[in-house]
Design a protein around this motif. Sequence first.
Motif, PDB file in Angstrom:
ATOM      1  N   ILE A   1      -2.481   0.783  -1.018  1.00 16.56           N
ATOM      2  CA  ILE A   1      -3.154   1.919  -0.372  1.00 16.56           C
ATOM      3  C   ILE A   1      -3.042   1.791   1.142  1.00 16.56           C
ATOM      4  O   ILE A   1      -2.750   2.755   1.846  1.00 16.56           O
ATOM      5  CB  ILE A   1      -4.637   2.005  -0.797  1.00 16.56           C
ATOM      6  N   SER A   2      -3.263   0.603   1.647  1.00 12.21           N
ATOM      7  CA  SER A   2      -3.185   0.376   3.090  1.00 12.21           C
ATOM      8  C   SER A   2      -1.777   0.603   3.630  1.00 12.21           C
ATOM      9  O   SER A   2      -1.608   0.916   4.801  1.00 12.21           O
ATOM     10  CB  SER A   2      -3.636  -1.051   3.429  1.00 12.21           C
ATOM     11  N   GLN A   3      -0.785   0.470   2.767  1.00 11.53           N
ATOM     12  CA  GLN A   3       0.597   0.703   3.158  1.00 11.53           C
ATOM     13  C   GLN A   3       1.020   2.153   2.917  1.00 11.53           C
ATOM     14  O   GLN A   3       2.150   2.510   3.205  1.00 11.53           O
ATOM     15  CB  GLN A   3       1.535  -0.221   2.371  1.00 11.53           C
ATOM     16  N   GLY A   4       0.118   2.954   2.344  1.00 10.34           N
ATOM     17  CA  GLY A   4       0.457   4.338   2.038  1.00 10.34           C
ATOM     18  C   GLY A   4       1.260   4.504   0.761  1.00 10.34           C
ATOM     19  O   GLY A   4       1.824   5.565   0.515  1.00 10.34           O
ATOM     20  N   LYS A   5       1.295   3.483  -0.073  1.00  8.25           N
ATOM     21  CA  LYS A   5       2.051   3.515  -1.334  1.00  8.25           C
ATOM     22  C   LYS A   5       1.110   3.892  -2.472  1.00  8.25           C
ATOM     23  O   LYS A   5       0.678   3.060  -3.263  1.00  8.25           O
ATOM     24  CB  LYS A   5       2.704   2.155  -1.585  1.00  8.25           C
ATOM     25  N   ARG A   6       0.813   5.174  -2.563  1.00 11.59           N
ATOM     26  CA  ARG A   6      -0.198   5.656  -3.498  1.00 11.59           C
ATOM     27  C   ARG A   6       0.206   5.492  -4.966  1.00 11.59           C
ATOM     28  O   ARG A   6      -0.620   5.136  -5.797  1.00 11.59           O
ATOM     29  CB  ARG A   6      -0.548   7.100  -3.171  1.00 11.59           C
ATOM     30  N   SER A   7       1.450   5.742  -5.300  1.00  9.22           N
ATOM     31  CA  SER A   7       1.843   5.632  -6.709  1.00  9.22           C
ATOM     32  C   SER A   7       1.799   4.177  -7.182  1.00  9.22           C
ATOM     33  O   SER A   7       1.362   3.901  -8.304  1.00  9.22           O
ATOM     34  CB  SER A   7       3.220   6.246  -6.944  1.00  9.22           C
ATOM     35  N   GLU A   8       2.215   3.239  -6.308  1.00  9.44           N
ATOM     36  CA  GLU A   8       2.130   1.827  -6.658  1.00  9.44           C
ATOM     37  C   GLU A   8       0.670   1.386  -6.789  1.00  9.44           C
ATOM     38  O   GLU A   8       0.318   0.608  -7.664  1.00  9.44           O
ATOM     39  CB  GLU A   8       2.838   0.955  -5.616  1.00  9.44           C
TER      40      GLU A   8
ATOM     41  N   SER B   1      -7.428  -8.740 -13.387  1.00  7.77           N
ATOM     42  CA  SER B   1      -8.042  -7.527 -12.855  1.00  7.77           C
ATOM     43  C   SER B   1      -8.223  -7.615 -11.338  1.00  7.77           C
ATOM     44  O   SER B   1      -7.930  -6.661 -10.608  1.00  7.77           O
ATOM     45  CB  SER B   1      -9.392  -7.267 -13.532  1.00  7.77           C
ATOM     46  N   LEU B   2      -8.694  -8.757 -10.856  1.00  6.33           N
ATOM     47  CA  LEU B   2      -8.881  -8.938  -9.413  1.00  6.33           C
ATOM     48  C   LEU B   2      -7.548  -8.904  -8.668  1.00  6.33           C
ATOM     49  O   LEU B   2      -7.451  -8.321  -7.583  1.00  6.33           O
ATOM     50  CB  LEU B   2      -9.594 -10.262  -9.137  1.00  6.33           C
ATOM     51  N   ILE B   3      -6.526  -9.518  -9.256  1.00  9.14           N
ATOM     52  CA  ILE B   3      -5.190  -9.518  -8.654  1.00  9.14           C
ATOM     53  C   ILE B   3      -4.694  -8.085  -8.503  1.00  9.14           C
ATOM     54  O   ILE B   3      -4.234  -7.669  -7.434  1.00  9.14           O
ATOM     55  CB  ILE B   3      -4.200 -10.329  -9.517  1.00  9.14           C
ATOM     56  N   ASN B   4      -4.793  -7.324  -9.570  1.00 14.34           N
ATOM     57  CA  ASN B   4      -4.278  -5.951  -9.550  1.00 14.34           C
ATOM     58  C   ASN B   4      -5.102  -5.034  -8.659  1.00 14.34           C
ATOM     59  O   ASN B   4      -4.551  -4.160  -7.996  1.00 14.34           O
ATOM     60  CB  ASN B   4      -4.157  -5.402 -10.975  1.00 14.34           C
ATOM     61  N   GLU B   5      -6.406  -5.239  -8.618  1.00 12.18           N
ATOM     62  CA  GLU B   5      -7.220  -4.421  -7.721  1.00 12.18           C
ATOM     63  C   GLU B   5      -6.854  -4.690  -6.262  1.00 12.18           C
ATOM     64  O   GLU B   5      -6.674  -3.753  -5.474  1.00 12.18           O
ATOM     65  CB  GLU B   5      -8.707  -4.684  -7.931  1.00 12.18           C
ATOM     66  N   LEU B   6      -6.730  -5.952  -5.904  1.00 13.06           N
ATOM     67  CA  LEU B   6      -6.365  -6.285  -4.532  1.00 13.06           C
ATOM     68  C   LEU B   6      -4.949  -5.799  -4.212  1.00 13.06           C
ATOM     69  O   LEU B   6      -4.690  -5.297  -3.116  1.00 13.06           O
ATOM     70  CB  LEU B   6      -6.494  -7.793  -4.295  1.00 13.06           C
ATOM     71  N   THR B   7      -4.053  -5.912  -5.175  1.00 13.68           N
ATOM     72  CA  THR B   7      -2.701  -5.381  -4.986  1.00 13.68           C
ATOM     73  C   THR B   7      -2.754  -3.878  -4.726  1.00 13.68           C
ATOM     74  O   THR B   7      -2.075  -3.375  -3.826  1.00 13.68           O
ATOM     75  CB  THR B   7      -1.827  -5.697  -6.215  1.00 13.68           C
ATOM     76  N   GLY B   8      -3.579  -3.171  -5.475  1.00 13.30           N
ATOM     77  CA  GLY B   8      -3.751  -1.736  -5.250  1.00 13.30           C
ATOM     78  C   GLY B   8      -4.302  -1.441  -3.864  1.00 13.30           C
ATOM     79  O   GLY B   8      -3.850  -0.515  -3.182  1.00 13.30           O
ATOM     80  N   ASP B   9      -5.260  -2.231  -3.424  1.00 15.15           N
ATOM     81  CA  ASP B   9      -5.832  -2.057  -2.084  1.00 15.15           C
ATOM     82  C   ASP B   9      -4.768  -2.263  -1.005  1.00 15.15           C
ATOM     83  O   ASP B   9      -4.723  -1.540  -0.006  1.00 15.15           O
ATOM     84  CB  ASP B   9      -6.997  -3.018  -1.853  1.00 15.15           C
TER      85      ASP B   9
END
Length: 122
Positions: free
Chosen positions: A83-90, A72-80
């Motif tokens: 987001i910072s890269q502008g890759k909203r769908s990923e 869960s922590l891995i995926n949350e940080l990956t999502g963050d």
Amino acid sequence: MGSEMCIRDRHNVDSGDIEGAKPYLDWVISNGDLSGHINIARLRLGRLLLDQGHFIQALTVVTEVQATEFKSLINELTGDIYISQGKRSEAAIAYATALSSLEQSDPRGLVLKLKLDDVAGS
């Protein structure tokens, strides 16, 4: 020794010395005895790199964390990072994966739902 180095990195971050925290995290990653310490150091380093705008490096460090208990922590940080890269769908996929790996009663679920809703609403 790994836990002591993690404490030192936290002290540096709390005092605003992000660059000073990196050597401690690198040491734990390279020399740590316990996989839990190594994985926590990778997650912390990934967060620091994200905060500094080093998105590719952050993603590389985070993908090296393979322990299922940190999924869960891995995926949350990956999502963050996404987001910072502008890759909203990923980011949405990463947040949904993070949310699905939590127990329903886990309080972090609310934060992940907010992040997921924010990505979906944009």
